[in-house]
Motif scaffolding. Sequence first.
Motif, PDB file in Angstrom:
ATOM      1  N   ILE A  60       0.939  -1.170   0.029  1.00 28.07           N
ATOM      2  CA  ILE A  60      -0.446  -0.215  -0.079  1.00 28.07           C
ATOM      3  C   ILE A  60       0.799   1.308   0.137  1.00 28.07           C
ATOM      4  O   ILE A  60       0.405   1.995  -0.976  1.00 28.07           O
ATOM      5  CB  ILE A  60      -1.102   0.125   0.673  1.00 28.07           C
ATOM      6  N   GLY A  63       2.779   2.231  -3.218  1.00 31.50           N
ATOM      7  CA  GLY A  63       1.506   2.114  -3.937  1.00 31.50           C
ATOM      8  C   GLY A  63       1.083   3.794  -4.122  1.00 31.50           C
ATOM      9  O   GLY A  63       1.261   4.451  -4.657  1.00 31.50           O
ATOM     10  N   LEU A  64       0.914   4.147  -3.119  1.00 34.91           N
ATOM     11  CA  LEU A  64       0.755   5.775  -3.095  1.00 34.91           C
ATOM     12  C   LEU A  64       1.756   6.281  -3.486  1.00 34.91           C
ATOM     13  O   LEU A  64       1.860   7.157  -4.115  1.00 34.91           O
ATOM     14  CB  LEU A  64      -0.243   5.243  -1.369  1.00 34.91           C
ATOM     15  N   SER A 104      -9.620  -2.801 -11.120  1.00 31.52           N
ATOM     16  CA  SER A 104      -7.524  -2.171 -11.114  1.00 31.52           C
ATOM     17  C   SER A 104      -7.630  -3.789 -10.273  1.00 31.52           C
ATOM     18  O   SER A 104      -6.660  -4.471 -10.316  1.00 31.52           O
ATOM     19  CB  SER A 104      -7.949  -1.085  -9.793  1.00 31.52           C
ATOM     20  N   THR A 171      -1.544  -6.186  -4.408  1.00 31.52           N
ATOM     21  CA  THR A 171      -1.353  -5.038  -3.379  1.00 31.52           C
ATOM     22  C   THR A 171      -1.612  -3.445  -4.490  1.00 31.52           C
ATOM     23  O   THR A 171      -2.133  -2.476  -4.252  1.00 31.52           O
ATOM     24  CB  THR A 171      -1.434  -4.870  -2.091  1.00 31.52           C
ATOM     25  N   THR A 175      -2.952  -0.669  -6.224  1.00 34.69           N
ATOM     26  CA  THR A 175      -3.796   0.939  -5.125  1.00 34.69           C
ATOM     27  C   THR A 175      -3.044   1.324  -6.260  1.00 34.69           C
ATOM     28  O   THR A 175      -3.914   2.584  -6.147  1.00 34.69           O
ATOM     29  CB  THR A 175      -2.313   0.928  -4.092  1.00 34.69           C
ATOM     30  N   VAL A 179      -6.491   4.202  -6.921  1.00 31.28           N
ATOM     31  CA  VAL A 179      -6.369   5.392  -6.966  1.00 31.28           C
ATOM     32  C   VAL A 179      -5.763   6.080  -8.218  1.00 31.28           C
ATOM     33  O   VAL A 179      -6.688   7.290  -8.061  1.00 31.28           O
ATOM     34  CB  VAL A 179      -5.302   5.740  -5.906  1.00 31.28           C
TER      35      VAL A 179
END
Length: 188
Positions: A60, A63-64, A104, A171, A175, A179
């Motif tokens: 996560i 990914g962000l 996604s 994941t 992400t 997003v």
Amino acid sequence: MKQSEMIKLMSDEELKKQLLLSQFIFAVLAIVLSIFLFENIGEWLLYLNWDIQEIIYYGIIPGLIIVFIDILLMLIFPKRFYDDGGINERVFKNQSIGYIFILSLVVAISEELLFRGVIQTTFGYVFASFIFALIHFRYLKKPVLLISVLFVSFYIGYMFETTGNLLVTITAHFTVDFVLGLLIRFRK
């Protein structure tokens, strides 16, 4: 006829169907190749580890970070440097959050099973990362997109090398796609 011309002739529904078909092909290819390349399917399933801390830390959060870098690139460079021909906008614009979530998830699972779970474990990190970048061939003529997808591919591949956990890469990939899909969906 060029790919961009063919895509312009497709309706949004046809484009979505083609995307789902490609993901179905990736998933089937991953399963079939894993049957032939691994001694047993259980060996392949060992790469699915539900370590929540590892999934958050390596999935996560990176990914962000990737999404943040993509947003910075969009702010720094003119649209022509990162425009994919409007494909992502046609896929995500005016879609429900649930649809973007499912799409996604499907993309992240099918691509990571094939590229990390099969290709990277069999042929290595560098090979899998380059092949992953090459399947995004619509980015090849856009230097910013090409560098971005190469970076993401090697980064996600490195996370798999580090953790040996496909749920981490799924994941991270999910992400990023989810997003960015939401950003496209709600962008004015």
